[in-house]
Design a protein around this motif. Structure first.
Motif, PDB file in Angstrom:
ATOM      1  N   ASN A 171      -0.495   4.344   1.871  1.00 31.90           N
ATOM      2  CA  ASN A 171      -1.391   4.896   1.336  1.00 31.90           C
ATOM      3  C   ASN A 171      -3.024   3.948   2.116  1.00 31.90           C
ATOM      4  O   ASN A 171      -3.343   2.443   2.146  1.00 31.90           O
ATOM      5  N   SER A 180       0.929  -1.712   0.385  1.00 31.73           N
ATOM      6  CA  SER A 180      -0.139   0.345   0.142  1.00 31.73           C
ATOM      7  C   SER A 180       1.020   1.507  -0.318  1.00 31.73           C
ATOM      8  O   SER A 180       0.413   3.011   0.091  1.00 31.73           O
ATOM      9  N   LYS A 181       2.418   0.914   0.078  1.00 31.49           N
ATOM     10  CA  LYS A 181       3.630   2.113   0.005  1.00 31.49           C
ATOM     11  C   LYS A 181       2.653   3.318   1.114  1.00 31.49           C
ATOM     12  O   LYS A 181       2.635   4.179   0.543  1.00 31.49           O
ATOM     13  N   LYS A 215      -5.681   2.394  -0.379  1.00 31.96           N
ATOM     14  CA  LYS A 215      -5.308   0.908  -0.871  1.00 31.96           C
ATOM     15  C   LYS A 215      -4.436  -0.068   0.424  1.00 31.96           C
ATOM     16  O   LYS A 215      -5.201  -0.809  -0.133  1.00 31.96           O
TER      17      LYS A 215
END
Length: 346
Positions: free
Chosen positions: A251, A248-249, A254
């Motif tokens: 986010n 999801s980095k 996400k």
């Protein structure tokens, strides 16, 4: 002269108010984190259910509520009340609800420090030196020593107070740098000694298991909470949680979507990279997730983390379209049963 004194007095009051607000902000942050831990405590969850059974306002508590309340107060060192009850009492009095730990009343419990003081949070405070010296020679000796007299007996690592004597009769504005330098040098020596002796910092009367979570940054604390909730509610392991974080980095939307896909699988997905020469699989950040989940668990339960102690929480079956009368093709029913299979495999 009088005008100058008045200006100085106003500046002093302003500085004192700024310090007080800074202390209250830090105190509020500590209690907010504490509240997040308390509402995840099984004892608190039980108390909240009992509070919900009571009429408003809660004038008389039955024995079960009194016992649970007493256990939680002792465990967390805070006053604990029902948010619904407090909101009702505020409304009856015509006041705006303004509990500063949870201003909007989003959480089911109201908490406040049991001593009604900022003392557990305050790092330092001034102790006025009131002793009067009998001779001018003694005064000069103190002045020569930068107005500061260190304690005759050195601090031990377990000491948590530093009392410094300052002669306010002789202190001058241009002594500020020397005072700060001398005090900080003494504190620095104490911190170094404490580290050498591997003595953990403490807050008086507070549960020591909470302190690591008080010291960490806000973003870190919130991550630890999120990881703990996923582990506790979905029974997903550290590796899968780390995989979700990595994919999801950062986010949150996400991450929520990815968790939604994984939580409704009938089996846990296999993620990670095999480590050469070892019968092990790893995901970047897995150690951080493990550390965070275990810190939260220990703070709440006061014992070391064990996966077998994690009891997954599942909501009651209630299809938004069909209620409890779903057909075999209902996607809600399929997802719900897949989740149960994953959490409680046969």
């Amino acid at each position: 002269m009088k005008k100058k004194n008045d200006v100085q007095r106003l500046e002093d009051l302003k500085e004192e108010e700024q310090f007080r607000r800074a202390q209250k902000k830090e105190y509020s942050l500590y209690l907010k984190r504490k509240l997040q831990l308390i509402i995840r405590d099984p004892l608190a969850e039980e108390l909240i259910k009992e509070f919900d059974k009571l009429p408003l306002p809660h004038d008389d508590w039955p024995e079960v509520v009194q016992n649970l309340h007493e256990k939680l107060v002792k465990k967390w060192n805070v006053h604990i009340l029902s948010t619904k009850d407090q909101k009702y009492r505020y409304a009856l009095s015509g006041w705006t609800y303004d509990e500063f730990v949870d201003l909007k009343g989003e959480y089911p419990l109201v908490i406040g420090n049991i001593t009604d003081t900022l003392e557990p949070i305050r790092v330092w405070h001034v102790t006025p030196y009131t002793e009067r010296f009998k001779t001018k020679k003694q005064k000069l000796l103190i002045h020569k020593d930068r107005i500061i007299k260190e304690p005759e007996i050195g601090l031990f690592p377990e000491d948590d107070k530093l009392l410094i004597e300052i002669d306010l009769n002789l202190i001058k504005l241009n002594d500020a740098r020397d005072v700060k330098k001398t005090i900080w040098e003494y504190i620095a020596r104490h911190i170094k000694k404490r580290k050498e002796n591997k003595v953990e910092a403490v807050i008086a009367n507070e549960p020591q298991e909470i302190l690591p979570l008080y010291r960490c940054r806000e973003i870190t604390f919130n991550k630890y909470l999120r990881w703990y909730d996923i582990n506790a509610q979905e029974k997903l392991g550290f590796r899968i949680i780390a995989f979700i974080e990595k994919e999801s980095k950062g986010n949150p939307i996400k991450a929520k979507e990815l968790l939604g896909k994984i939580k409704y699988m009938s089996k846990k997905p296999k993620v990670g990279t095999p480590v050469k020469g070892k019968n092990k699989v790893e995901v970047e950040g897995e150690d951080a997730v493990e550390k965070g989940v275990k810190l939260i668990y220990k703070a709440i339960h006061r014992k070391s983390y064990r996966i077998k102690h994690i009891e997954a929480m599942t909501e009651e079956y209630n299809c938004p379209q069909h209620g409890n009368e779903c057909s075999a093709e209902c996607s809600y029913q399929i997802d719900w049963y897949n989740r149960i299979k994953r959490i409680y495999p046969a």
